[in-house]
Scaffold this motif. Structure first.
Motif, PDB file in Angstrom:
ATOM      1  N   ILE A  20       2.141   9.774   1.530  1.00  0.00           N
ATOM      2  CA  ILE A  20       1.277  10.802   2.445  1.00  0.00           C
ATOM      3  C   ILE A  20       0.428  11.465   1.980  1.00  0.00           C
ATOM      4  N   GLN A  21      -0.926  11.514   2.404  1.00  0.00           N
ATOM      5  CA  GLN A  21      -1.789  12.390   1.594  1.00  0.00           C
ATOM      6  C   GLN A  21      -1.657  13.672   2.232  1.00  0.00           C
ATOM      7  N   GLN A  22      -1.755  14.487   1.299  1.00  0.00           N
ATOM      8  CA  GLN A  22      -1.405  15.851   1.586  1.00  0.00           C
ATOM      9  C   GLN A  22      -2.736  16.490   2.130  1.00  0.00           C
ATOM     10  N   ARG A  36      15.847   1.728   3.310  1.00  0.00           N
ATOM     11  CA  ARG A  36      14.340   0.784   3.303  1.00  0.00           C
ATOM     12  C   ARG A  36      13.284   1.702   3.051  1.00  0.00           C
ATOM     13  N   HIS A  37      13.123   3.111   2.979  1.00  0.00           N
ATOM     14  CA  HIS A  37      12.042   3.828   3.018  1.00  0.00           C
ATOM     15  C   HIS A  37      12.078   5.115   2.559  1.00  0.00           C
ATOM     16  N   LEU A  38      11.186   5.465   1.383  1.00  0.00           N
ATOM     17  CA  LEU A  38      10.856   6.633   0.961  1.00  0.00           C
ATOM     18  C   LEU A  38       9.524   7.117   1.126  1.00  0.00           C
ATOM     19  N   ALA A  39       9.453   8.344   1.390  1.00  0.00           N
ATOM     20  CA  ALA A  39       8.135   9.040   1.483  1.00  0.00           C
ATOM     21  C   ALA A  39       7.990  10.219   0.828  1.00  0.00           C
ATOM     22  N   PHE A  40       6.746  10.264   0.250  1.00  0.00           N
ATOM     23  CA  PHE A  40       6.233  11.451  -0.723  1.00  0.00           C
ATOM     24  C   PHE A  40       5.087  11.911  -0.158  1.00  0.00           C
ATOM     25  N   VAL A  41       4.757  13.393  -0.077  1.00  0.00           N
ATOM     26  CA  VAL A  41       3.487  13.852   0.233  1.00  0.00           C
ATOM     27  C   VAL A  41       2.711  14.133  -1.009  1.00  0.00           C
ATOM     28  N   VAL A  42       1.687  13.316  -1.176  1.00  0.00           N
ATOM     29  CA  VAL A  42       0.797  13.474  -2.573  1.00  0.00           C
ATOM     30  C   VAL A  42      -0.594  13.943  -2.511  1.00  0.00           C
ATOM     31  N   ARG A  43      -1.020  14.404  -3.719  1.00  0.00           N
ATOM     32  CA  ARG A  43      -2.397  14.977  -3.763  1.00  0.00           C
ATOM     33  C   ARG A  43      -3.481  13.914  -3.671  1.00  0.00           C
ATOM     34  N   ASP A  44      -3.136  12.745  -4.031  1.00  0.00           N
ATOM     35  CA  ASP A  44      -4.265  11.786  -4.232  1.00  0.00           C
ATOM     36  C   ASP A  44      -3.426  10.222  -3.881  1.00  0.00           C
ATOM     37  N   ALA A  45      -3.484  10.041  -2.750  1.00  0.00           N
ATOM     38  CA  ALA A  45      -2.625   8.526  -2.149  1.00  0.00           C
ATOM     39  C   ALA A  45      -3.278   7.553  -2.866  1.00  0.00           C
ATOM     40  N   GLU A  46      -4.679   7.492  -2.768  1.00  0.00           N
ATOM     41  CA  GLU A  46      -5.274   6.148  -3.172  1.00  0.00           C
ATOM     42  C   GLU A  46      -4.993   6.060  -4.654  1.00  0.00           C
ATOM     43  N   GLN A  47      -5.201   6.979  -5.580  1.00  0.00           N
ATOM     44  CA  GLN A  47      -4.785   6.712  -6.774  1.00  0.00           C
ATOM     45  C   GLN A  47      -3.427   6.560  -7.209  1.00  0.00           C
ATOM     46  N   LEU A  48      -2.666   7.154  -6.675  1.00  0.00           N
ATOM     47  CA  LEU A  48      -1.210   6.873  -6.895  1.00  0.00           C
ATOM     48  C   LEU A  48      -0.881   5.466  -6.294  1.00  0.00           C
ATOM     49  N   ALA A  49      -1.509   5.077  -5.132  1.00  0.00           N
ATOM     50  CA  ALA A  49      -1.059   3.660  -4.533  1.00  0.00           C
ATOM     51  C   ALA A  49      -1.536   2.516  -5.737  1.00  0.00           C
ATOM     52  N   SER A  50      -2.744   2.698  -6.152  1.00  0.00           N
ATOM     53  CA  SER A  50      -3.409   1.939  -7.180  1.00  0.00           C
ATOM     54  C   SER A  50      -2.345   1.954  -8.553  1.00  0.00           C
ATOM     55  N   PHE A  51      -1.924   3.096  -9.056  1.00  0.00           N
ATOM     56  CA  PHE A  51      -0.913   3.082  -9.885  1.00  0.00           C
ATOM     57  C   PHE A  51       0.158   1.895  -9.756  1.00  0.00           C
ATOM     58  N   TYR A  52       1.110   2.296  -8.501  1.00  0.00           N
ATOM     59  CA  TYR A  52       2.190   1.400  -8.138  1.00  0.00           C
ATOM     60  C   TYR A  52       1.732  -0.069  -8.009  1.00  0.00           C
ATOM     61  N   ARG A  53       0.646  -0.281  -7.425  1.00  0.00           N
ATOM     62  CA  ARG A  53       0.052  -1.809  -7.267  1.00  0.00           C
ATOM     63  C   ARG A  53      -0.400  -2.275  -8.538  1.00  0.00           C
ATOM     64  N   ASP A  54      -0.971  -1.643  -9.442  1.00  0.00           N
ATOM     65  CA  ASP A  54      -1.327  -1.986 -10.602  1.00  0.00           C
ATOM     66  C   ASP A  54      -0.355  -2.311 -11.817  1.00  0.00           C
ATOM     67  N   ARG A  55       0.594  -1.151 -11.731  1.00  0.00           N
ATOM     68  CA  ARG A  55       1.627  -1.070 -13.096  1.00  0.00           C
ATOM     69  C   ARG A  55       2.965  -1.565 -12.628  1.00  0.00           C
ATOM     70  N   LEU A  56       3.336  -1.684 -11.137  1.00  0.00           N
ATOM     71  CA  LEU A  56       4.719  -2.118 -10.799  1.00  0.00           C
ATOM     72  C   LEU A  56       4.541  -3.211  -9.806  1.00  0.00           C
ATOM     73  N   GLU A  57       3.381  -3.662  -9.415  1.00  0.00           N
ATOM     74  CA  GLU A  57       3.073  -4.896  -8.655  1.00  0.00           C
ATOM     75  C   GLU A  57       3.770  -5.027  -7.205  1.00  0.00           C
ATOM     76  N   MET A  58       3.501  -3.424  -6.819  1.00  0.00           N
ATOM     77  CA  MET A  58       3.778  -3.418  -5.391  1.00  0.00           C
ATOM     78  C   MET A  58       2.524  -3.834  -4.582  1.00  0.00           C
ATOM     79  N   GLU A  59       2.837  -4.208  -3.386  1.00  0.00           N
ATOM     80  CA  GLU A  59       1.709  -4.450  -2.358  1.00  0.00           C
ATOM     81  C   GLU A  59       1.280  -3.291  -1.598  1.00  0.00           C
TER      82      GLU A  59
END
Length: 123
Positions: A52-54, A7-30
């Motif tokens: 996870i913000q690096q 039920r859960h996947l986690a990635f450490v990312v360089r820009d969590a806000e930008q990546l979250a916006s991508f998944y929200r806007d492009r793949l309709e995630m909440e």
């Protein structure tokens, strides 16, 4: 007991806000949660994605970090691990409300176990 569910996947990312916006806007995630450190948590209604913000002073490089299973009973699953010679899961810190336990597989990969699932607990 029902079968444990991934039920859960986690990635450490360089820009969590930008990546979250991508998944929200492009793949309709909440986006359902943001940590003070900038980490963002999203869902498609079934699977939870932790971005996870690096941190420069952190120990994790960017990329895949861990995954998580929802289980009916952590104690029963823990007994199965012990029978296989794998360390029993340990309780996560109380400031990590999305999963109650951290486990490790025979190859050293981290994963979480949760009885309540990976959305925040009810307020």
């Amino acid at each position: 007991m029902t079968r444990p569910r991934l039920r859960h996947l986690a990635f450490v990312v360089r820009d969590a806000e930008q990546l979250a916006s991508f998944y929200r806007d492009r793949l309709e995630m909440e986006i359902f949660h943001k940590d003070p450190d900038g980490s963002h948590f999203l869902t498609d209604g079934y699977l939870n994605l932790a971005l996870i913000q690096q941190q420069l002073d952190g120990e994790a490089s960017s990329g895949f970090n861990h995954f998580g299973f929802q289980v009916d009973d952590v104690e029963t699953v823990s007994d199965r691990f012990a029978d296989a010679g794998v360390p029993r899961p340990v309780q996560r810190p109380s400031d990590r409300p999305f999963a109650e336990y951290r486990a490790i597989d025979p190859e050293g990969n981290w994963f979480d176990l949760s009885e309540h699932g990976y959305l925040p607990p009810p307020a």
